[in-house]
Design an enzyme around this catalytic site. Sequence first.
Site, PDB file in Angstrom:
ATOM      1  N   PHE A 269     -33.362 -10.574  -0.543  1.00  0.00           N
ATOM      2  CA  PHE A 269     -33.352  -9.162  -0.934  1.00  0.00           C
ATOM      3  C   PHE A 269     -34.734  -8.655  -1.344  1.00  0.00           C
ATOM      4  CE2 PHE A 269     -29.040 -10.705  -1.417  1.00  0.00           C
ATOM      5  CZ  PHE A 269     -28.349  -9.773  -0.662  1.00  0.00           C
TER       6      PHE A 269
ATOM      7  N   PHE B 211     -16.476 -10.607  -5.361  1.00  0.00           N
ATOM      8  CA  PHE B 211     -17.899 -10.656  -5.037  1.00  0.00           C
ATOM      9  C   PHE B 211     -18.098 -10.648  -3.519  1.00  0.00           C
ATOM     10  CE2 PHE B 211     -17.288 -13.072  -9.031  1.00  0.00           C
ATOM     11  CZ  PHE B 211     -18.019 -12.264  -9.891  1.00  0.00           C
TER      12      PHE B 211
ATOM     13  N   GLY C 220     -27.170   1.272   0.068  1.00  0.00           N
ATOM     14  CA  GLY C 220     -26.120   2.282   0.074  1.00  0.00           C
ATOM     15  C   GLY C 220     -24.780   1.584  -0.004  1.00  0.00           C
TER      16      GLY C 220
ATOM     17  N   LYS D 270     -22.494   3.334  -6.690  1.00  0.00           N
ATOM     18  CA  LYS D 270     -21.509   3.819  -7.668  1.00  0.00           C
ATOM     19  C   LYS D 270     -21.354   2.849  -8.833  1.00  0.00           C
ATOM     20  CE  LYS D 270     -17.500   1.362  -6.567  1.00  0.00           C
ATOM     21  NZ  LYS D 270     -16.502   0.738  -7.480  1.00  0.00           N
TER      22      LYS D 270
ATOM     23  N   ASP E  54       0.852  -1.181   0.000  1.00  0.00           N
ATOM     24  CA  ASP E  54       0.000   0.000   0.000  1.00  0.00           C
ATOM     25  C   ASP E  54       0.889   1.232   0.000  1.00  0.00           C
ATOM     26  OD1 ASP E  54      -3.260   0.185   0.726  1.00  0.00           O
ATOM     27  OD2 ASP E  54      -2.141   2.061   0.913  1.00  0.00           O
TER      28      ASP E  54
ATOM     29  N   CYS F 171     -20.403   0.223  -3.002  1.00  0.00           N
ATOM     30  CA  CYS F 171     -20.420  -0.569  -4.237  1.00  0.00           C
ATOM     31  C   CYS F 171     -21.671  -0.356  -5.086  1.00  0.00           C
ATOM     32  CB  CYS F 171     -20.263  -2.055  -3.905  1.00  0.00           C
ATOM     33  SG  CYS F 171     -18.618  -2.497  -3.323  1.00  0.00           S
TER      34      CYS F 171
END
Length: 441
Positions: free
Chosen positions: A254, A154, A262, A268, A32, A265
């Site tokens: 779902f 995923f 929200g 956007k 990083d 992921c």
Amino acid sequence: MALKITVIGTGYLGATHAAAMAELGFEVLGLDVVPEKIEMLAQGRVPMYEPGLEELLSRHVAGIEGSSGRLRFTTSWEEVGAFGDVHFVCVNTPQKHGEYACDMSYVDAAFASLAPHLREGALVVGKSTVPVGSAARLAAGLPEGVQLAWNPEFLREGFAVNDTLHPDRIVVGVESERAEKLLREVYATPVGEGSPFVVTDFPTAELVKTSANSFLATKISFINAMAEVCEAADGDVVKLAEAIGHDERIGKKFLRAGIGFGGGCLPKDIRAFMARAGELGADQALTFLREIDSINMRRRGQMVEMAREALGGGSFLGKRVAVLGATFKPDSDDVRDSPALNVAGQIHLQGGQVTVYDPKGMDNARRLFPTLGYADTALDAVRGADVVLHLTEWREFRDLDPAALGEVAGARIVLDGRNALDAVKWREAGWTFRAMGRPRA
């Protein structure tokens, strides 16, 4: 000789992937560009809440007593290039400021920094969610003798460790048998346990994640649209969801109506998908996603109006509002694009005295919305409140004692923005209970 793996970018995705690769038996080097993040990870700590991740890190980070020592971290591109056979790129692809399109600057910078240090025969594997066509462009910039593959992630926040070690599918976009062979070697353990291994070309692999997120967003917004109809027709969206969920073609998951999705992921990703489709001349194919986005955002405003109505229909000025939940979903400390905080913020801006409590997201919420009030417990948040809003479906909130809360509340009015509380239990404790898309009694 066993493969050596590097992970570029050690945020939520990268830290999890690095720890999981070490768990699978590989020597792993994570990189990083933020030294503070590297120092924290080198101590077996993570800068976010993700169940099981710190325990997994502690089992493998070099220098921690009792660890395997297979996992190290660095800020050196030279060290990464010399070390790795397979390099996973796991950097962020946020939404561009003021646009729907995806910001590829972090991915582009990672590839540009890595490329000069790659050994011949190395395989670079993109895991970031990128606009279709990115892989082919990035592959053209790699040195001769270095190959690219695309392996979308995923991960579900709150289940990231399990999703990495025991994925429900592994998708690899490759252009050679060698790239496929190397990735089969990397994922040999989960494939041996039964995880499907799907081999595609670059464009298809890039489309899988955005397609899956778009379908999921559509399903969530569909049931929220049905909640709007139920509210107008005095129907019950919970029973409606139960009934249609028995249809195997639809399924039960779902279909819980509420204040919408929200996080970092779904919102956007569907916006970037629309933007990319427009660039490709296929914008009409995804115009429905604009309405999905609209339904989702509308739910937040409807929750604010439900709270206003519960308080008599007038101003929020001088009214005390308790908000249970700050994160965009339970089992996470992620408050990015959180519907709960958005609702809390709207009510605050309209004069309400808002007090928020969340089991894990308090620090991040304070940084994002420092002007809101915060409490150390749910009981403290509810104390003196004129209305209580349940906005993130943490188990802790489902297990609350409505009678105990009622003793400290200013008024026994609760609004369930996630359709997760037991209406009967709350009403028996003397509360006026309302939920989105459900009858008033």
